[in-house]
Design a protein around this motif. Structure first.
Motif, PDB file in Angstrom:
ATOM      1  N   LEU A 216       0.745  -1.489   0.223  1.00 23.58           N
ATOM      2  CA  LEU A 216       0.439  -0.158  -0.043  1.00 23.58           C
ATOM      3  C   LEU A 216       0.859   1.292  -0.147  1.00 23.58           C
ATOM      4  O   LEU A 216       1.679   1.474   0.904  1.00 23.58           O
ATOM      5  N   VAL A 217       0.640   2.000  -1.017  1.00 28.46           N
ATOM      6  CA  VAL A 217       1.692   3.492  -0.995  1.00 28.46           C
ATOM      7  C   VAL A 217       0.596   4.472  -1.037  1.00 28.46           C
ATOM      8  O   VAL A 217      -0.487   4.806  -1.655  1.00 28.46           O
ATOM      9  N   ILE A 218       0.689   5.506   0.110  1.00 30.13           N
ATOM     10  CA  ILE A 218       0.025   6.290   0.677  1.00 30.13           C
ATOM     11  C   ILE A 218       0.798   7.297   0.042  1.00 30.13           C
ATOM     12  O   ILE A 218       1.786   8.589  -0.009  1.00 30.13           O
ATOM     13  N   GLU A 219       0.562   8.431  -1.273  1.00 25.65           N
ATOM     14  CA  GLU A 219       0.319   9.479  -2.059  1.00 25.65           C
ATOM     15  C   GLU A 219      -0.006  10.765  -1.464  1.00 25.65           C
ATOM     16  O   GLU A 219      -1.243  10.975  -1.271  1.00 25.65           O
ATOM     17  N   ILE A 220       1.302  11.681  -1.595  1.00 21.33           N
ATOM     18  CA  ILE A 220       0.971  13.222  -0.985  1.00 21.33           C
ATOM     19  C   ILE A 220       1.494  14.251  -2.006  1.00 21.33           C
ATOM     20  O   ILE A 220       2.035  13.693  -2.621  1.00 21.33           O
ATOM     21  N   THR A 221       0.352  15.384  -1.338  1.00 24.90           N
ATOM     22  CA  THR A 221       1.089  16.423  -2.978  1.00 24.90           C
ATOM     23  C   THR A 221       2.211  16.923  -2.032  1.00 24.90           C
ATOM     24  O   THR A 221       2.132  16.890  -0.768  1.00 24.90           O
ATOM     25  N   GLU A 222       3.291  17.487  -2.660  1.00 25.23           N
ATOM     26  CA  GLU A 222       4.113  18.362  -3.279  1.00 25.23           C
ATOM     27  C   GLU A 222       4.123  19.216  -1.671  1.00 25.23           C
ATOM     28  O   GLU A 222       4.949  19.883  -0.865  1.00 25.23           O
ATOM     29  N   SER A 223       2.730  19.501  -0.942  1.00 26.31           N
ATOM     30  CA  SER A 223       2.746  21.057  -0.753  1.00 26.31           C
ATOM     31  C   SER A 223       2.435  20.865   0.635  1.00 26.31           C
ATOM     32  O   SER A 223       3.073  21.705   1.515  1.00 26.31           O
ATOM     33  N   VAL A 224       2.361  19.246   1.089  1.00 28.19           N
ATOM     34  CA  VAL A 224       3.027  19.301   2.687  1.00 28.19           C
ATOM     35  C   VAL A 224       4.086  19.311   2.673  1.00 28.19           C
ATOM     36  O   VAL A 224       4.908  19.226   3.923  1.00 28.19           O
ATOM     37  N   LEU A 225       5.328  18.457   2.172  1.00 27.49           N
ATOM     38  CA  LEU A 225       6.812  18.953   2.448  1.00 27.49           C
ATOM     39  C   LEU A 225       6.937  20.878   2.505  1.00 27.49           C
ATOM     40  O   LEU A 225       7.594  20.894   3.284  1.00 27.49           O
ATOM     41  N   VAL A 226       6.149  21.393   1.549  1.00 27.74           N
ATOM     42  CA  VAL A 226       6.808  23.186   2.071  1.00 27.74           C
ATOM     43  C   VAL A 226       5.780  23.493   3.231  1.00 27.74           C
ATOM     44  O   VAL A 226       6.911  24.241   3.947  1.00 27.74           O
ATOM     45  N   ALA A 227       4.928  22.961   4.459  1.00 28.63           N
ATOM     46  CA  ALA A 227       4.252  23.247   5.074  1.00 28.63           C
ATOM     47  C   ALA A 227       5.414  23.166   5.948  1.00 28.63           C
ATOM     48  O   ALA A 227       5.496  23.666   7.080  1.00 28.63           O
ATOM     49  N   ASP A 228       6.066  21.677   6.256  1.00 26.73           N
ATOM     50  CA  ASP A 228       7.166  21.250   7.386  1.00 26.73           C
ATOM     51  C   ASP A 228       6.687  21.528   8.516  1.00 26.73           C
ATOM     52  O   ASP A 228       7.441  22.130   8.968  1.00 26.73           O
ATOM     53  N   ASP A 229       5.687  20.235   8.974  1.00 25.84           N
ATOM     54  CA  ASP A 229       4.924  20.721  10.506  1.00 25.84           C
ATOM     55  C   ASP A 229       5.402  19.564  11.002  1.00 25.84           C
ATOM     56  O   ASP A 229       4.724  18.581  10.541  1.00 25.84           O
ATOM     57  N   GLU A 230       5.561  19.605  11.977  1.00 26.48           N
ATOM     58  CA  GLU A 230       6.124  18.975  13.063  1.00 26.48           C
ATOM     59  C   GLU A 230       5.374  18.257  13.139  1.00 26.48           C
ATOM     60  O   GLU A 230       5.276  16.571  13.351  1.00 26.48           O
ATOM     61  N   ARG A 231       4.225  18.248  12.755  1.00 29.99           N
ATOM     62  CA  ARG A 231       2.894  17.550  13.039  1.00 29.99           C
ATOM     63  C   ARG A 231       2.744  16.837  11.656  1.00 29.99           C
ATOM     64  O   ARG A 231       2.523  15.509  11.863  1.00 29.99           O
ATOM     65  N   ILE A 232       2.995  16.940  10.932  1.00 26.60           N
ATOM     66  CA  ILE A 232       2.814  16.172   9.605  1.00 26.60           C
ATOM     67  C   ILE A 232       3.992  15.376   9.555  1.00 26.60           C
ATOM     68  O   ILE A 232       3.950  14.506   8.877  1.00 26.60           O
ATOM     69  N   ILE A 233       5.028  15.674   9.603  1.00 24.50           N
ATOM     70  CA  ILE A 233       5.812  14.712  10.480  1.00 24.50           C
ATOM     71  C   ILE A 233       5.853  13.944  11.401  1.00 24.50           C
ATOM     72  O   ILE A 233       6.522  11.883  11.129  1.00 24.50           O
ATOM     73  N   ALA A 234       5.459  13.947  11.877  1.00 21.02           N
ATOM     74  CA  ALA A 234       4.792  13.250  13.226  1.00 21.02           C
ATOM     75  C   ALA A 234       4.175  12.141  12.247  1.00 21.02           C
ATOM     76  O   ALA A 234       3.554  10.613  12.476  1.00 21.02           O
ATOM     77  N   ILE A 235       2.698  12.353  11.777  1.00 22.51           N
ATOM     78  CA  ILE A 235       1.653  11.656  11.201  1.00 22.51           C
ATOM     79  C   ILE A 235       2.335  10.501  10.257  1.00 22.51           C
ATOM     80  O   ILE A 235       1.970   9.375   9.976  1.00 22.51           O
ATOM     81  N   LEU A 236       3.714  11.538   9.071  1.00 26.16           N
ATOM     82  CA  LEU A 236       4.584  10.252   7.911  1.00 26.16           C
ATOM     83  C   LEU A 236       5.227   9.653   8.710  1.00 26.16           C
ATOM     84  O   LEU A 236       5.389   7.921   8.321  1.00 26.16           O
ATOM     85  N   ARG A 237       5.733   9.522   9.785  1.00 19.17           N
ATOM     86  CA  ARG A 237       6.622   8.823  10.364  1.00 19.17           C
ATOM     87  C   ARG A 237       5.191   7.297  10.781  1.00 19.17           C
ATOM     88  O   ARG A 237       5.775   6.293  10.676  1.00 19.17           O
ATOM     89  N   GLU A 238       4.222   8.011  11.307  1.00 19.37           N
ATOM     90  CA  GLU A 238       3.347   7.087  11.913  1.00 19.37           C
ATOM     91  C   GLU A 238       3.302   5.773  10.669  1.00 19.37           C
ATOM     92  O   GLU A 238       3.202   4.947  11.360  1.00 19.37           O
ATOM     93  N   VAL A 239       2.641   6.536  10.126  1.00 18.39           N
ATOM     94  CA  VAL A 239       2.359   5.593   8.802  1.00 18.39           C
ATOM     95  C   VAL A 239       3.332   4.625   8.390  1.00 18.39           C
ATOM     96  O   VAL A 239       3.120   4.063   8.502  1.00 18.39           O
ATOM     97  N   ARG A 240       4.635   5.567   8.166  1.00 17.90           N
ATOM     98  CA  ARG A 240       6.104   4.476   7.792  1.00 17.90           C
ATOM     99  C   ARG A 240       5.575   3.681   8.831  1.00 17.90           C
ATOM    100  O   ARG A 240       6.025   1.886   9.183  1.00 17.90           O
ATOM    101  N   GLU A 241       5.480   3.695  10.197  1.00 15.43           N
ATOM    102  CA  GLU A 241       5.904   2.591  11.174  1.00 15.43           C
ATOM    103  C   GLU A 241       4.781   1.583  11.213  1.00 15.43           C
ATOM    104  O   GLU A 241       4.983   0.155  11.533  1.00 15.43           O
ATOM    105  N   HIS A 242       3.676   1.884  10.404  1.00 14.97           N
ATOM    106  CA  HIS A 242       2.216   0.668  10.600  1.00 14.97           C
ATOM    107  C   HIS A 242       2.916   0.134   9.010  1.00 14.97           C
ATOM    108  O   HIS A 242       1.833  -0.825   8.236  1.00 14.97           O
TER     109      HIS A 242
END
Length: 350
Positions: A216-242
């Protein structure tokens, strides 16, 4: 005035987005409140003027908004009105679609089509992107262009996204079991859905289908990267952990950089189709694609080129070592049965 207020919307919103803001304001004003133990009810009338369509000076813009407010009052109050008749018509269309979308979610009117991802060296299908379609009872099959932005504005995108993740996972597991090959399925997750507190619960429920999470591949837009939000980073790390993989869709259009990329637990970049339209004729597009491929290789990320439509683009990408291709050159998005037949033809699966 004593009972009039002006509200300015900025930040690159489309004109029709003002209708959604107006609708929320009207709902907020309608909420009952108490004075001296009595329930008090009030309503509002809202007029909307849009820069620069309706006026390009402040005074004129306010004057036209005021005129639109009077028109809203004539419509029976507790209503909003655009200064432009055309915008009124468009806003009504969008609100009609919003109403129909709520019915569509409740009655399961959506279906998924799958666009193959092909390894051009082996010419075999290695995965697919799941793309939602709305099977509208009157207008037939509608692409996301007609309803996704409305679903996002109306707060319905998470409900649609949950269904997409679950259905794509279920269908992919079924194809694995049928011997169609160990295909990976990609699903798009909007920034709004990414921040939904139920995202991980949705992913885990989808993986209860038995699909191994790495397919399963979760696709996100590049605008998510530009936000550079610590919440986003934590969420993406949790996705990868699963277990699911992470891909950046339409890469190259959102002003991200290496400093962003190295902070996120990514697995894949998708080269935006806009850079491939004039390849190999335009030197600037060639340079951009080469840079993206070099960056991906340096960060040990997988690459997918989307929007590939002709042999020249295919040859150019192959010369640079980008072998995973998605686009009309191989196939448009297909309904499940047609997709399965396409895979069998390409891969020789039984």
């Amino acid at each position: 005035g004593g009972d009039e207020f002006s509200i300015m919307l900025s930040g690159g919103l489309a004109a029709n987005d003002a209708a959604y803001v107006a609708k929320r304001l009207l709902a907020a004003v309608r909420e009952v409140f108490k004075i001296g133990g009595q329930d008090i009810f009030i309503t509002a009338s809202i007029g909307i003027a849009v820069y620069p369509d309706d006026a390009n000076e402040t005074d004129s813009l306010l004057k036209n908004a005021s005129a639109a407010t009077e028109a809203a009052k004539l419509q029976g109050r507790d209503h909003y009105q655009f200064y432009s008749k055309e915008m009124n018509v468009e806003a009504e269309k969008r609100l009609q679609i919003e109403s129909e979308l709520r019915y569509a979610i409740a009655n399961n009117e959506f279906e998924l089509h799958y666009q193959p991802k092909v390894d051009q060296t082996s010419r075999k299908v290695v995965g697919m992107e799941a793309l939602v379609r709305w099977n509208h009872p009157e207008r037939g099959l509608l692409s996301p262009f007609h309803f996704i932005s409305i679903a996002e504005n109306a707060g319905m995108i998470s409900a649609i996204g949950e269904w997409v993740i679950y259905e794509a996972s279920r269908q992919t597991k079924q194809w694995h079991d049928e011997g169609l090959g160990k295909l990976k399925v990609s699903v798009n997750v909007s920034p709004q859905q990414l921040l939904d507190k139920n995202l991980m619960r949705t992913i885990d429920a989808a993986l209860d289908s038995g699909l191994p999470p790495e397919y399963l591949v979760i696709e996100i837009t590049e605008s998510v990267l530009v936000a550079d939000d610590e919440r986003i980073i934590a969420i993406l790390r949790e996705v990868r952990e699963h277990g699911p993989l992470l891909s950046i869709d339409d890469f190259g259009t959102g002003y991200s950089s290496l400093s962003y990329l190295k902070r996120f637990p990514l697995n894949e970049l998708k080269i935006d189709r806009s850079f491939l339209v004039d390849v190999p004729e335009r030197k600037d597009d060639i340079a951009i694609v080469k840079a993206i491929i070099a960056m991906a290789n340096g960060l040990e990320l997988s690459l997918v080129a989307e929007g590939v439509e002709n042999e020249a683009q295919l040859t150019f990408l192959q010369s640079l070592g980008c072998n995973t291709i998605q686009g009309f050159y191989f196939s448009k998005p297909l309904p499940p049965a047609e997709f399965a037949n396409f895979v069998r033809d390409m891969n020789g699966a039984e």
